[in-house]
Design an enzyme around this catalytic site. Structure first.
Site, PDB file in Angstrom:
ATOM      1  N   GLY A 266       6.804  48.880  27.029  1.00 44.68           N
ATOM      2  CA  GLY A 266       7.270  50.175  27.504  1.00 44.68           C
ATOM      3  C   GLY A 266       7.379  51.076  26.358  1.00 44.68           C
ATOM      4  O   GLY A 266       7.632  51.051  25.110  1.00 44.68           O
TER       5      GLY A 266
ATOM      6  N   MET B 155      10.130  54.496  24.548  1.00 43.97           N
ATOM      7  CA  MET B 155      11.316  54.527  24.068  1.00 43.97           C
ATOM      8  C   MET B 155      12.394  54.854  25.325  1.00 43.97           C
ATOM      9  O   MET B 155      11.948  55.301  26.488  1.00 43.97           O
ATOM     10  CB  MET B 155      11.546  55.584  23.253  1.00 43.97           C
ATOM     11  CG  MET B 155      10.653  55.314  21.890  1.00 43.97           C
ATOM     12  SD  MET B 155      10.681  56.975  21.124  1.00 43.97           S
ATOM     13  CE  MET B 155      12.171  56.804  19.883  1.00 43.97           C
ATOM     14  N   PHE B 156      13.556  54.565  25.218  1.00 48.52           N
ATOM     15  CA  PHE B 156      14.760  54.632  26.217  1.00 48.52           C
ATOM     16  C   PHE B 156      13.944  53.782  27.576  1.00 48.52           C
ATOM     17  O   PHE B 156      14.787  54.208  28.683  1.00 48.52           O
ATOM     18  CB  PHE B 156      14.945  55.960  26.662  1.00 48.52           C
ATOM     19  CG  PHE B 156      15.062  56.929  25.657  1.00 48.52           C
ATOM     20  CD1 PHE B 156      16.118  56.734  24.516  1.00 48.52           C
ATOM     21  CD2 PHE B 156      14.016  57.849  25.132  1.00 48.52           C
ATOM     22  CE1 PHE B 156      16.323  57.334  23.352  1.00 48.52           C
ATOM     23  CE2 PHE B 156      14.156  58.664  23.919  1.00 48.52           C
ATOM     24  CZ  PHE B 156      15.328  58.349  23.049  1.00 48.52           C
TER      25      PHE B 156
ATOM     26  N   GLY C 240      14.885  50.455  28.031  1.00 47.88           N
ATOM     27  CA  GLY C 240      15.687  49.357  28.087  1.00 47.88           C
ATOM     28  C   GLY C 240      14.986  48.180  27.589  1.00 47.88           C
ATOM     29  O   GLY C 240      15.450  46.929  27.795  1.00 47.88           O
ATOM     30  N   LYS C 241      14.047  48.183  26.700  1.00 45.87           N
ATOM     31  CA  LYS C 241      13.644  46.885  26.090  1.00 45.87           C
ATOM     32  C   LYS C 241      14.349  46.012  25.270  1.00 45.87           C
ATOM     33  O   LYS C 241      14.594  44.913  25.493  1.00 45.87           O
ATOM     34  CB  LYS C 241      12.203  47.356  25.262  1.00 45.87           C
ATOM     35  CG  LYS C 241      11.305  48.154  25.747  1.00 45.87           C
ATOM     36  CD  LYS C 241       9.942  48.353  24.805  1.00 45.87           C
ATOM     37  CE  LYS C 241      10.382  49.019  23.522  1.00 45.87           C
ATOM     38  NZ  LYS C 241      11.026  50.491  23.894  1.00 45.87           N
ATOM     39  N   SER C 242      15.028  46.840  24.415  1.00 49.19           N
ATOM     40  CA  SER C 242      16.135  45.879  23.816  1.00 49.19           C
ATOM     41  C   SER C 242      17.083  45.356  24.594  1.00 49.19           C
ATOM     42  O   SER C 242      17.679  44.187  24.421  1.00 49.19           O
ATOM     43  CB  SER C 242      16.761  46.856  22.708  1.00 49.19           C
ATOM     44  OG  SER C 242      15.871  47.076  21.550  1.00 49.19           O
TER      45      SER C 242
ATOM     46  N   GLU D 103      11.270  45.517  18.445  1.00 52.32           N
ATOM     47  CA  GLU D 103      10.563  46.486  17.408  1.00 52.32           C
ATOM     48  C   GLU D 103       9.090  45.902  16.780  1.00 52.32           C
ATOM     49  O   GLU D 103       8.464  46.218  15.540  1.00 52.32           O
ATOM     50  CB  GLU D 103      11.474  47.200  16.364  1.00 52.32           C
ATOM     51  CG  GLU D 103      12.454  47.995  16.884  1.00 52.32           C
ATOM     52  CD  GLU D 103      12.344  48.947  17.608  1.00 52.32           C
ATOM     53  OE1 GLU D 103      11.275  49.470  17.711  1.00 52.32           O
ATOM     54  OE2 GLU D 103      13.324  49.604  18.201  1.00 52.32           O
TER      55      GLU D 103
ATOM     56  N   CYS E 261      11.419  60.446  33.205  1.00 52.75           N
ATOM     57  CA  CYS E 261      10.826  61.458  32.306  1.00 52.75           C
ATOM     58  C   CYS E 261      11.733  62.500  31.981  1.00 52.75           C
ATOM     59  O   CYS E 261      12.740  62.978  33.019  1.00 52.75           O
ATOM     60  CB  CYS E 261       9.729  62.212  33.152  1.00 52.75           C
ATOM     61  SG  CYS E 261       9.212  63.586  32.448  1.00 52.75           S
TER      62      CYS E 261
HETATM   63 ZN    ZN Z   1       7.376  64.156  33.809  1.00 56.52          ZN
END
Ligand code: ZN
Length: 189
Positions: free
Chosen positions: A10, A12-13, A15-17, A87, A143
């Site tokens: 996905g 950045m931001f 929530g992957k980590s 990462e 977004c």
């Molecule tokens: Zn947008």
């Protein structure tokens, strides 16, 4: 255990980590021998931990991204049953072979990473790892412009959208990133 590869990807931001930490914790609670690695270039917070943006963390080992074979050596040395890789997009292509080897040996491998770079191009070894995975989870951020689900990484250099040809690692200038949806994502020509 049967070998199994799961990929959490996905923007950045997204929530992957956080998701990687959540899944790794469950293995630790189940008393499986688990190790988390990350590329040594990720110095965002701390060299020896994986952090999510909400401040959660787990101990992690820093590995030179040019030498992914070191992950295999570490897993052997520790007798690991579960290997988490954060990462993963920054590791050299050789990580694909390392991950396949671990899975064949019966390990559970959890990979987290960016699926696209700032210009919306598939990032490093991630597309191959996603293709080989038993399970893929693609997380979305929100977004920063319009509030819709976001899958792109907006790179801004001195407040302006970065150009496609800009180097991935910037020397000088101030760069920031935000999550954007496909409609709001901008790459300068
Ligand atoms: Zn947008």
């Amino acid at each position: 255990m049967t070998g199994y590869l799961e990929v959490i990807c996905g923007s950045m931001f997204s929530g992957k980590s956080e998701e990687l930490i959540r899944r790794m914790r469950r293995h630790i609670i189940a008393r499986r021998r688990a190790v988390i690695v990350k590329p040594s270039i990720d110095t965002r917070y701390d060299r020896d931990r994986v952090f999510s943006h909400d401040g959660n963390s787990l101990a992690a080992r820093s590995i030179d991204p040019a030498v992914p074979e070191a992950i295999d050596e570490l897993a052997w040395a520790e007798g690991s049953q579960v290997v988490g890789i954060d990462e993963a997009q920054f590791f050299a292509e050789g990580i694909v072979e390392v991950v396949e080897k671990l899975v064949r040996r019966g390990l559970r491998v959890l990979v987290a990473g960016l699926d696209m770079d700032f210009a919306g191009r598939p990032f490093g070894p991630m597309p191959t790892l996603m293709a080989l995975a038993d399970d893929v989870t693609k997380l979305k951020a929100i977004c920063a412009r319009c509030g819709e689900p976001a899958t792109f990484n907006q790179r801004l250099i001195n407040g302006q959208p970065a150009r496609r040809g800009d180097p991935i690692v910037l020397v000088g200038g101030k760069e920031t990133y935000e999550a954007r949806c496909r409609r709001c994502h901008e790459v300068a020509p």
